[in-house]
Structure formats: C-alpha cells, structure tokens
Write a protein that holds these residues in place. Structure first.
Motif, short mmCIF file in Angstrom:
data_model
loop_
_atom_site.label_atom_id
_atom_site.label_comp_id
_atom_site.label_asym_id
_atom_site.label_seq_id
_atom_site.Cartn_x
_atom_site.Cartn_y
_atom_site.Cartn_z
N ALA A 30 0.27 0.54 -6.15
CA ALA A 30 -0.90 1.00 -5.37
C ALA A 30 -2.08 0.07 -5.61
CB ALA A 30 -1.26 2.43 -5.74
N PHE A 31 -2.29 -0.33 -6.85
CA PHE A 31 -3.35 -1.27 -7.21
C PHE A 31 -3.17 -2.59 -6.45
CE2 PHE A 31 -4.53 -4.91 -9.87
CZ PHE A 31 -5.89 -4.69 -10.02
N ALA A 44 -5.14 4.42 -8.41
CA ALA A 44 -4.68 3.05 -8.17
C ALA A 44 -5.06 2.10 -9.30
CB ALA A 44 -5.20 2.55 -6.83
N GLU A 96 -9.84 -8.84 3.32
CA GLU A 96 -11.21 -8.55 3.75
C GLU A 96 -12.17 -9.61 3.22
OE1 GLU A 96 -12.11 -4.59 2.42
OE2 GLU A 96 -10.50 -3.71 3.65
N GLU A 148 -14.04 1.01 -9.16
CA GLU A 148 -14.04 2.13 -8.21
C GLU A 148 -13.10 3.24 -8.66
OE1 GLU A 148 -13.01 0.64 -4.34
OE2 GLU A 148 -14.70 -0.76 -4.32
N GLU A 149 -11.93 2.87 -9.14
CA GLU A 149 -10.94 3.87 -9.55
C GLU A 149 -11.38 4.63 -10.80
OE1 GLU A 149 -8.04 4.98 -8.09
OE2 GLU A 149 -8.73 3.81 -6.37
N ARG A 155 -1.44 -3.23 -3.72
CA ARG A 155 -1.62 -3.08 -2.27
C ARG A 155 -3.12 -3.05 -1.92
NH1 ARG A 155 3.25 -0.01 -2.92
NH2 ARG A 155 4.88 -0.99 -1.66
N ARG A 156 -3.91 -2.36 -2.72
CA ARG A 156 -5.36 -2.36 -2.49
C ARG A 156 -5.93 -3.75 -2.68
NH1 ARG A 156 -9.21 1.90 -5.07
NH2 ARG A 156 -10.70 0.70 -3.86
N ALA A 157 -5.44 -4.47 -3.69
CA ALA A 157 -5.93 -5.84 -3.94
C ALA A 157 -5.60 -6.75 -2.76
CB ALA A 157 -5.35 -6.38 -5.23
N ILE A 191 -11.67 -3.02 -7.85
CA ILE A 191 -10.81 -1.84 -7.68
C ILE A 191 -10.83 -0.98 -8.93
CG2 ILE A 191 -8.42 -1.07 -7.38
CD1 ILE A 191 -8.07 -3.68 -5.64
N ARG A 219 -5.29 -5.82 0.43
CA ARG A 219 -6.24 -5.47 1.52
C ARG A 219 -7.62 -6.04 1.24
NH1 ARG A 219 -3.54 -0.57 1.04
NH2 ARG A 219 -5.27 0.41 -0.07
N LEU A 220 -8.08 -5.91 0.01
CA LEU A 220 -9.41 -6.39 -0.35
C LEU A 220 -9.48 -7.92 -0.27
CD1 LEU A 220 -12.19 -5.44 -1.15
CD2 LEU A 220 -11.42 -5.33 -3.52
#
Length: 178
Positions: A56-57, A48, A67, A40-41, A59-61, A37, A63-64
């Motif tokens: 925000a970071f 994030a 996945e 990418e950021e 929440r992305r973690a 992340i 989801r990742l």
C-alpha cells in the motif's frame, strides 16, 4: 526530461541533506514521496506505513511520484528529486512480486544519470520515519543499483564527502555533459 535529476540510493545515506543544499543554492527540489507518506500516515490511520503494509505504501509512492513529475513540469531549470518513480516501483515489486519496474520504468521520466548515495554506516540514523536498520537499507540500495540500469539509467555513485562537496560533485557532473 534531462532537467529532472534523481538523487537515490541508500536510505540514511544523505539524500535529503544534499537536496537541502541544492535548494539553498536556488534549485527546485522535490521532497521524497516516502517521507511525505509516512508523515501523513502517522498523523492519520497508519494503514499505508511501510512497516505495516509495504505494498500500500509503494502504491501511494508511485501515485505521488507521478504527481510530482507533473507538478515539476511547470518549473524552469533543473529539478532535483529525492527518490523517484523507479524507487517506488522497486519497493512495490519487492513487496508483491508484481512487475512494476518493467511497467513503470519503461518510460524514462528523468535525466539518464541517477546520483546514488552509497551505504555510509557512520551517518546512518534511524528515526520515527525510518524504522528499519542499516542492513535493510543496504539491501534496498542493492535492489536500486540493480534496477535503475535495467530500465536505462546510468548510475553515478556519490562520494562519501561533505554535503557541499557532494552538491558540487553533482553540479559539475551535470554541467560537464550539458
């Protein structure tokens, strides 16, 4: 899910080096969501980043990490994760107070043992993707050490040893219990 094994613990404690060694030995590994992340950021708008918006970071973690679990289901044999869903939930809970750990940690996705890299000041290095200091890394470690057992995981603290010795330790511990 016993074939999914999490390596967690102190930031800068040698997790990524250990995972590199396990990959070299032929095991499937999943890179840390946070590092991906941040990369990418930094290349994008940076909204994030953990030092900009930790919620925000996190929440992305989350989801990742979910996945990653789905993608790893297609692998055969053991899969080693550099951090996992619980780490991300702990970060979100720390950032917002949301009960993310209770919600996300209720279902165990990984082997019951989590291998923890303890704080090790002599090898800790800050870099462009790890901007926090050692004291912050220790505080995060302490949150993880408290959180993982709360959701049913057993901690195995890794020795402060060479990368090869740590890899041998992990593999022996897993083989000893089947």
């Amino acid at each position: 899910m016993q074939r999914f094994v999490v390596i967690s613990g102190c930031s800068g404690g040698g997790k990524s080096c250990l995972l590199t060694e396990l990959a070299r030995r032929g095991y499937a590994v999943v890179e840390e969501p946070g590092r991906r992340i941040v990369a990418e950021e930094i290349a994008g708008d940076g909204a994030a980043l953990p030092w900009v918006d930790l919620a925000a970071f996190a929440r992305r973690a989350i989801r990742l990490a979910l996945e990653d679990i789905g993608r790893a289901s297609g692998e055969t044999g053991r899969v080693f994760f550099d951090r996992g869903l619980v780490d991300a939930a702990v970060a979100l809970q720390h950032a917002t107070g949301e009960p993310a750990l209770a919600t996300l940690g209720a279902r165990r996705h990984y082997d019951s043992r989590v291998f923890m890299t303890p704080p090790w000041k002599e090898i800790y290095v800050a870099d462009a993707e790890r901007r926090h200091g050692f004291d912050d890394a220790v505080a995060e470690y302490e949150r993880l050490v408290e959180a993982y057992p709360m959701v049913g995981y057993r901690l195995v603290i890794l020795p402060m040893a060479s990368i090869a010795e740590r890899a041998d330790f992990v593999l022996r511990a897993l083989e000893a219990s089947g």
